[in-house]
Design a protein around this motif. Structure first.
Motif, PDB file in Angstrom:
ATOM      1  N   SER A  15      -9.192   7.747   0.150  1.00 49.10           N
ATOM      2  CA  SER A  15      -8.700   6.857  -0.909  1.00 49.10           C
ATOM      3  C   SER A  15      -8.224   7.702  -2.092  1.00 49.10           C
ATOM      4  CB  SER A  15      -9.800   5.894  -1.357  1.00 49.10           C
ATOM      5  OG  SER A  15     -10.875   6.603  -1.935  1.00 49.10           O
ATOM      6  N   GLN A  16      -7.086   7.311  -2.670  1.00 49.30           N
ATOM      7  CA  GLN A  16      -6.551   8.044  -3.812  1.00 49.30           C
ATOM      8  C   GLN A  16      -5.718   7.113  -4.684  1.00 49.30           C
ATOM      9  OE1 GLN A  16      -4.473  11.708  -2.986  1.00 49.30           O
ATOM     10  NE2 GLN A  16      -4.064  12.053  -5.135  1.00 49.30           N
ATOM     11  N   PHE A  17      -6.377   6.505  -5.682  1.00 54.05           N
ATOM     12  CA  PHE A  17      -5.694   5.538  -6.535  1.00 54.05           C
ATOM     13  C   PHE A  17      -4.572   6.180  -7.349  1.00 54.05           C
ATOM     14  CE2 PHE A  17      -8.555   7.229  -9.692  1.00 54.05           C
ATOM     15  CZ  PHE A  17      -7.870   7.086 -10.894  1.00 54.05           C
ATOM     16  N   THR A  18      -4.593   7.496  -7.526  1.00 55.61           N
ATOM     17  CA  THR A  18      -3.569   8.137  -8.350  1.00 55.61           C
ATOM     18  C   THR A  18      -2.180   8.101  -7.715  1.00 55.61           C
ATOM     19  OG1 THR A  18      -4.080  10.336  -7.483  1.00 55.61           O
ATOM     20  CG2 THR A  18      -5.248   9.645  -9.487  1.00 55.61           C
ATOM     21  N   LEU A  19      -2.083   7.702  -6.456  1.00 55.77           N
ATOM     22  CA  LEU A  19      -0.755   7.531  -5.850  1.00 55.77           C
ATOM     23  C   LEU A  19       0.031   6.427  -6.556  1.00 55.77           C
ATOM     24  CD1 LEU A  19      -1.517   7.825  -2.027  1.00 55.77           C
ATOM     25  CD2 LEU A  19      -0.485   9.545  -3.524  1.00 55.77           C
TER      26      LEU A  19
ATOM     27  N   LEU B 217      -3.820  13.798  11.378  1.00 58.30           N
ATOM     28  CA  LEU B 217      -3.231  13.339  10.128  1.00 58.30           C
ATOM     29  C   LEU B 217      -4.293  13.195   9.047  1.00 58.30           C
ATOM     30  CD1 LEU B 217      -0.813  10.435  11.181  1.00 58.30           C
ATOM     31  CD2 LEU B 217      -0.204  12.772  10.542  1.00 58.30           C
ATOM     32  N   LEU B 218      -4.021  13.809   7.906  1.00 50.65           N
ATOM     33  CA  LEU B 218      -4.762  13.525   6.685  1.00 50.65           C
ATOM     34  C   LEU B 218      -3.914  12.510   5.933  1.00 50.65           C
ATOM     35  CD1 LEU B 218      -6.738  13.920   4.311  1.00 50.65           C
ATOM     36  CD2 LEU B 218      -5.308  15.852   3.618  1.00 50.65           C
ATOM     37  N   VAL B 219      -4.500  11.368   5.611  1.00 51.61           N
ATOM     38  CA  VAL B 219      -3.741  10.314   4.947  1.00 51.61           C
ATOM     39  C   VAL B 219      -4.420   9.940   3.636  1.00 51.61           C
ATOM     40  CG1 VAL B 219      -2.726   8.021   5.152  1.00 51.61           C
ATOM     41  CG2 VAL B 219      -3.029   9.433   7.194  1.00 51.61           C
ATOM     42  N   LEU B 220      -3.699  10.141   2.535  1.00 55.08           N
ATOM     43  CA  LEU B 220      -4.136   9.689   1.226  1.00 55.08           C
ATOM     44  C   LEU B 220      -3.645   8.253   1.079  1.00 55.08           C
ATOM     45  CD1 LEU B 220      -3.058  12.884  -0.741  1.00 55.08           C
ATOM     46  CD2 LEU B 220      -5.295  12.388   0.280  1.00 55.08           C
ATOM     47  N   VAL B 221      -4.536   7.350   0.671  1.00 54.06           N
ATOM     48  CA  VAL B 221      -4.239   5.918   0.692  1.00 54.06           C
ATOM     49  C   VAL B 221      -4.530   5.286  -0.660  1.00 54.06           C
ATOM     50  CG1 VAL B 221      -4.791   3.707   1.772  1.00 54.06           C
ATOM     51  CG2 VAL B 221      -4.904   5.800   3.120  1.00 54.06           C
TER      52      VAL B 221
ATOM     53  N   MET C 280       0.846  -1.178   0.000  1.00 55.84           N
ATOM     54  CA  MET C 280       0.000   0.000   0.000  1.00 55.84           C
ATOM     55  C   MET C 280       0.886   1.234   0.000  1.00 55.84           C
ATOM     56  SD  MET C 280      -3.134  -0.967   2.572  1.00 55.84           S
ATOM     57  CE  MET C 280      -4.396  -0.005   1.773  1.00 55.84           C
ATOM     58  N   ILE C 281       0.365   2.261  -0.620  1.00 57.79           N
ATOM     59  CA  ILE C 281       1.048   3.547  -0.653  1.00 57.79           C
ATOM     60  C   ILE C 281       0.193   4.530   0.135  1.00 57.79           C
ATOM     61  CG2 ILE C 281       1.896   5.413  -2.115  1.00 57.79           C
ATOM     62  CD1 ILE C 281       1.860   3.440  -4.451  1.00 57.79           C
ATOM     63  N   ALA C 282       0.854   5.392   0.886  1.00 56.69           N
ATOM     64  CA  ALA C 282       0.124   6.429   1.610  1.00 56.69           C
ATOM     65  C   ALA C 282       0.982   7.686   1.664  1.00 56.69           C
ATOM     66  CB  ALA C 282      -0.210   5.966   3.027  1.00 56.69           C
ATOM     67  N   VAL C 283       0.300   8.803   1.763  1.00 61.73           N
ATOM     68  CA  VAL C 283       0.942  10.082   2.013  1.00 61.73           C
ATOM     69  C   VAL C 283       0.265  10.656   3.248  1.00 61.73           C
ATOM     70  CG1 VAL C 283       1.375  12.421   1.168  1.00 61.73           C
ATOM     71  CG2 VAL C 283       1.516  10.481  -0.405  1.00 61.73           C
ATOM     72  N   ALA C 284       1.042  10.781   4.329  1.00 60.83           N
ATOM     73  CA  ALA C 284       0.516  11.295   5.592  1.00 60.83           C
ATOM     74  C   ALA C 284       0.919  12.756   5.724  1.00 60.83           C
ATOM     75  CB  ALA C 284       1.063  10.482   6.766  1.00 60.83           C
ATOM     76  N   GLN C 285      -0.063  13.592   6.002  1.00 58.47           N
ATOM     77  CA  GLN C 285       0.188  15.018   6.168  1.00 58.47           C
ATOM     78  C   GLN C 285      -0.268  15.447   7.553  1.00 58.47           C
ATOM     79  OE1 GLN C 285      -0.616  17.351   2.362  1.00 58.47           O
ATOM     80  NE2 GLN C 285      -1.888  15.537   2.105  1.00 58.47           N
ATOM     81  N   ARG C 286       0.650  16.047   8.295  1.00 56.15           N
ATOM     82  CA  ARG C 286       0.292  16.592   9.603  1.00 56.15           C
ATOM     83  C   ARG C 286      -0.511  17.865   9.350  1.00 56.15           C
ATOM     84  NH1 ARG C 286       5.069  18.585  13.417  1.00 56.15           N
ATOM     85  NH2 ARG C 286       4.821  20.434  12.125  1.00 56.15           N
ATOM     86  N   VAL C 287      -1.701  17.920   9.923  1.00 52.32           N
ATOM     87  CA  VAL C 287      -2.590  19.049   9.639  1.00 52.32           C
ATOM     88  C   VAL C 287      -3.075  19.723  10.915  1.00 52.32           C
ATOM     89  CG1 VAL C 287      -3.377  18.073   7.437  1.00 52.32           C
ATOM     90  CG2 VAL C 287      -4.678  17.597   9.530  1.00 52.32           C
ATOM     91  N   ARG C 288      -3.402  20.979  10.773  1.00 47.69           N
ATOM     92  CA  ARG C 288      -4.109  21.704  11.840  1.00 47.69           C
ATOM     93  C   ARG C 288      -5.599  21.462  11.712  1.00 47.69           C
ATOM     94  NH1 ARG C 288      -1.025  26.866  13.944  1.00 47.69           N
ATOM     95  NH2 ARG C 288       1.057  26.113  13.519  1.00 47.69           N
ATOM     96  N   GLU C 289      -6.037  21.255  10.454  1.00 52.09           N
ATOM     97  CA  GLU C 289      -7.428  20.909  10.177  1.00 52.09           C
ATOM     98  C   GLU C 289      -7.506  20.388   8.753  1.00 52.09           C
ATOM     99  OE1 GLU C 289      -9.549  24.898   8.656  1.00 52.09           O
ATOM    100  OE2 GLU C 289      -8.842  25.014  10.738  1.00 52.09           O
ATOM    101  N   ALA C 290      -8.500  19.561   8.497  1.00 51.55           N
ATOM    102  CA  ALA C 290      -8.717  19.042   7.147  1.00 51.55           C
ATOM    103  C   ALA C 290     -10.161  18.589   7.017  1.00 51.55           C
ATOM    104  CB  ALA C 290      -7.769  17.876   6.862  1.00 51.55           C
ATOM    105  N   ARG C 291     -10.660  18.686   5.795  1.00 46.83           N
ATOM    106  CA  ARG C 291     -12.014  18.198   5.529  1.00 46.83           C
ATOM    107  C   ARG C 291     -12.105  17.738   4.085  1.00 46.83           C
ATOM    108  NH1 ARG C 291     -12.602  23.671   5.089  1.00 46.83           N
ATOM    109  NH2 ARG C 291     -13.835  24.416   3.333  1.00 46.83           N
ATOM    110  N   VAL C 292     -13.064  16.860   3.840  1.00 42.97           N
ATOM    111  CA  VAL C 292     -13.322  16.339   2.506  1.00 42.97           C
ATOM    112  C   VAL C 292     -14.769  16.655   2.163  1.00 42.97           C
ATOM    113  CG1 VAL C 292     -13.406  14.282   1.051  1.00 42.97           C
ATOM    114  CG2 VAL C 292     -11.675  14.462   2.840  1.00 42.97           C
ATOM    115  N   ARG C 293     -14.942  17.220   0.960  1.00 47.09           N
ATOM    116  CA  ARG C 293     -16.282  17.556   0.497  1.00 47.09           C
ATOM    117  C   ARG C 293     -16.590  16.761  -0.767  1.00 47.09           C
ATOM    118  NH1 ARG C 293     -18.910  21.665   2.649  1.00 47.09           N
ATOM    119  NH2 ARG C 293     -19.875  22.376   0.708  1.00 47.09           N
ATOM    120  N   VAL C 294     -17.830  16.320  -0.861  1.00 45.90           N
ATOM    121  CA  VAL C 294     -18.346  15.630  -2.047  1.00 45.90           C
ATOM    122  C   VAL C 294     -19.674  16.292  -2.382  1.00 45.90           C
ATOM    123  CG1 VAL C 294     -19.198  13.449  -2.993  1.00 45.90           C
ATOM    124  CG2 VAL C 294     -17.230  13.447  -1.438  1.00 45.90           C
TER     125      VAL C 294
END
Length: 146
Positions: free
Chosen positions: A77-81, A27-31, A1-15
């Motif tokens: 989830s982020q398949f483009t990684l 942590l915001l983690v793209l997986v 698996m690939i992941a990118v972990a980003q230490r954040v002060r805040e994060a949100r996902v909108r759809v």
């Protein structure tokens, strides 16, 4: 698996103009699941994320984990990684897991994260998402779990 972990002060996902996942400090983690990945890799990734010492201690050194600071965990989830750009300018995603396998492993990661950590939020698998974050540091750590 690939992941990118980003230490954040805040994060949100909108759809589609609605917030589906949100955290404060954490942590915001793209997986990305790749072909052949297993549940064991998801378990190792979660263990690494929870114990990764990238938060400041009292002396300002990166010495505290997500668990130590009781931060949020936002899994997206982020398949483009899995992009391979070695063959030209158009990325190939052949190493990404098939959608059914990717969803299964992402769902598994989310489920085990929710049993191991009190604050877990998510994006929406295979959706067109907008990710908003305030990267703290910035601190961005790429991870490959084999």
């Amino acid at each position: 698996m690939i992941a990118v972990a980003q230490r954040v002060r805040e994060a949100r996902v909108r759809v589609a103009d609605r917030t589906v996942g949100e955290i404060g400090v954490g942590l915001l983690v793209l997986v990305c699941a790749e072909r052949g990945d297993t549940e064991a890799q998801a378990e190792r990734l979660l263990a690494k994320l929870l114990k990764l010492r990238i938060f400041a201690d009292a002396a300002g050194k990166m010495n505290r984990s997500l668990q130590d600071v009781q931060g949020g965990l936002l899994l997206v989830s982020q398949f483009t990684l899995a992009a391979d750009t070695s063959g030209g300018n158009r990325p190939s995603f052949t190493q990404a897991a098939a959608p059914d396998d990717g969803r299964r492993l992402y769902d598994y990661l989310v489920a085990i994260a929710r049993t191991a950590h009190p604050q877990v939020a998510t994006g929406e698998f295979a959706a067109d998402m907008q990710v908003h974050l305030v990267n703290d540091g910035p601190v961005t750590i790429p991870l490959r779990i084999v």
